[in-house]
Design an enzyme around this catalytic site. Structure first.
Site, PDB file in Angstrom:
ATOM      1  N   HIS A 243       0.841  -1.199   0.000  1.00  0.00           N
ATOM      2  CA  HIS A 243       0.000   0.000   0.000  1.00  0.00           C
ATOM      3  C   HIS A 243       0.879   1.253   0.000  1.00  0.00           C
ATOM      4  O   HIS A 243       2.054   1.203   0.380  1.00  0.00           O
ATOM      5  CB  HIS A 243      -0.918  -0.003   1.230  1.00  0.00           C
ATOM      6  CG  HIS A 243      -2.134  -0.858   1.040  1.00  0.00           C
ATOM      7  ND1 HIS A 243      -3.214  -0.819   1.874  1.00  0.00           N
ATOM      8  CD2 HIS A 243      -2.437  -1.753   0.065  1.00  0.00           C
ATOM      9  CE1 HIS A 243      -4.141  -1.667   1.445  1.00  0.00           C
ATOM     10  NE2 HIS A 243      -3.693  -2.256   0.347  1.00  0.00           N
TER      11      HIS A 243
ATOM     12  N   GLU B 266       0.854   3.988   1.895  1.00  0.00           N
ATOM     13  CA  GLU B 266       1.326   4.414   3.226  1.00  0.00           C
ATOM     14  C   GLU B 266       2.445   3.484   3.693  1.00  0.00           C
ATOM     15  O   GLU B 266       3.428   3.905   4.291  1.00  0.00           O
ATOM     16  CB  GLU B 266       0.168   4.385   4.234  1.00  0.00           C
ATOM     17  CG  GLU B 266      -1.035   5.252   3.854  1.00  0.00           C
ATOM     18  CD  GLU B 266      -2.099   4.498   3.060  1.00  0.00           C
ATOM     19  OE1 GLU B 266      -1.732   3.680   2.188  1.00  0.00           O
ATOM     20  OE2 GLU B 266      -3.288   4.739   3.295  1.00  0.00           O
TER      21      GLU B 266
HETATM   22  C1  HJL Z   1      -5.071   2.753   0.967  1.00  0.00           C
HETATM   23  C2  HJL Z   1      -3.556   1.833  -0.578  1.00  0.00           C
HETATM   24  C3  HJL Z   1      -4.572   0.881  -0.965  1.00  0.00           C
HETATM   25  C4  HJL Z   1      -5.813   0.901  -0.303  1.00  0.00           C
HETATM   26  N1  HJL Z   1      -6.041   1.854   0.636  1.00  0.00           N
HETATM   27  N2  HJL Z   1      -5.342   3.704   1.897  1.00  0.00           N
HETATM   28  N3  HJL Z   1      -3.863   2.734   0.399  1.00  0.00           N
HETATM   29  N4  HJL Z   1      -4.316  -0.020  -1.949  1.00  0.00           N
HETATM   30  O1  HJL Z   1      -2.439   1.858  -1.097  1.00  0.00           O
HETATM   31  C5  HJL Z   1      -7.745  -0.455   0.407  1.00  0.00           C
HETATM   32  C6  HJL Z   1      -8.498  -1.712   0.011  1.00  0.00           C
HETATM   33  C7  HJL Z   1      -7.560  -2.930  -0.144  1.00  0.00           C
HETATM   34  C8  HJL Z   1      -8.385  -4.204  -0.336  1.00  0.00           C
HETATM   35  C9  HJL Z   1      -7.545  -5.389  -0.836  1.00  0.00           C
HETATM   36  N5  HJL Z   1      -6.762  -0.031  -0.593  1.00  0.00           N
HETATM   37  O2  HJL Z   1      -4.653  -4.427  -0.971  1.00  0.00           O
HETATM   38  O3  HJL Z   1      -9.441  -1.999   1.048  1.00  0.00           O
HETATM   39  O4  HJL Z   1      -4.949  -6.847  -1.438  1.00  0.00           O
HETATM   40  O5  HJL Z   1      -6.722  -2.733  -1.246  1.00  0.00           O
HETATM   41  O6  HJL Z   1      -4.227  -6.100   0.844  1.00  0.00           O
HETATM   42  O7  HJL Z   1      -9.007  -4.584   0.894  1.00  0.00           O
HETATM   43  O8  HJL Z   1      -6.536  -5.704   0.105  1.00  0.00           O
HETATM   44  P1  HJL Z   1      -5.011  -5.761  -0.376  1.00  0.00           P
HETATM   45 ZN    ZN Z   2      -3.346   0.191   3.658  1.00  0.00          ZN
END
Ligand code: HJL
Ligand code: ZN
Length: 183
Positions: free
Chosen positions: A65, A67
């Site tokens: 992600h 963050e």
């Molecule tokens: C935030 C990110 C990102 C998400 N949220 N704040 N920063 N990708 O970089 C939130 C979303 C999740 C899904 C899938 N996304 O990413 O809820 O596969 O991407 O762990 O729940 O989970 P994974």
């Molecule tokens: Zn996150």
């Protein structure tokens, strides 16, 4: 969630807008994927207005992600593990380290990985840590329903502040890889 112009925030609104638009540019570097959001984030020292670290979704290897990438990059640069970012002198002693992110930090991930809320609150264990999180939009309900990220951060003593004005572009960018329903 307080508005960016709330009296608590000592920083002028245009500074918040500059950092949020930087976060949005970072989000656009994220490779679109149907199972997450393309997010951009940066860690900033609000006392010196210096960018300490940047990140975007999937920037680093693995299912990372935005963050998380910010914290991992700062850790790597300083030669410590991510769990020890809070022990870095700057993060431990400075009461002005803040995070800007286009989408509210996650409190739950469908993949089961450690949510960013935990990674953020972990920085506060050894000292000041991350004080405030500026968000462009709340997490939509596509994957996790009613993400409690902002609530959980506030419960841990952080301020969560909405930076307005970028919502449409942030959501368009975040969902660029999603399969659009026809009709
Ligand atoms: C935030 C990110 C990102 C998400 N949220 N704040 N920063 N990708 O970089 C939130 C979303 C999740 C899904 C899938 N996304 O990413 O809820 O596969 O991407 O762990 O729940 O989970 P994974
Ligand atoms: Zn996150």
């Amino acid at each position: 969630m307080a508005a960016a112009s709330a009296p608590k925030s000592p920083t002028p609104d245009h500074i918040h807008a500059t950092h949020m638009s930087h976060a949005l540019r970072l989000a656009k570097l994220s490779p679109p994927k149907p199972t997450n959001y393309c997010v951009g984030a940066l860690l900033v020292s609000s006392t010196t207005n210096t960018v300490l670290s940047t990140g975007y979704t999937l920037e680093l290897p693995g299912n990372t992600h935005a963050e998380q990438c910010c914290l991992l990059k700062l850790a790597a640069e300083s030669g410590v593990s991510e769990e020890r970012v809070g022990e870095l002198e700057l993060v431990r002693k400075e009461a002005g380290v803040v995070l800007y992110t286009t989408v509210e930090p996650c409190a739950e991930r469908l993949s089961g990985q450690t949510p960013c809320v935990e990674r953020i609150t972990e920085t506060r264990k050894a000292g000041a840590g991350i004080q405030r999180v500026y968000v462009g939009v709340k997490e939509p309900d596509t994957f996790v329903k009613a993400n409690s990220g902002a609530q959980r951060l506030e419960a841990a003593g952080l301020e969560v502040v909405h930076v307005p004005g970028f919502e449409d572009e942030i959501l368009k960018t975040a969902t660029a890889g999603h399969v659009k329903e026809k009709g």
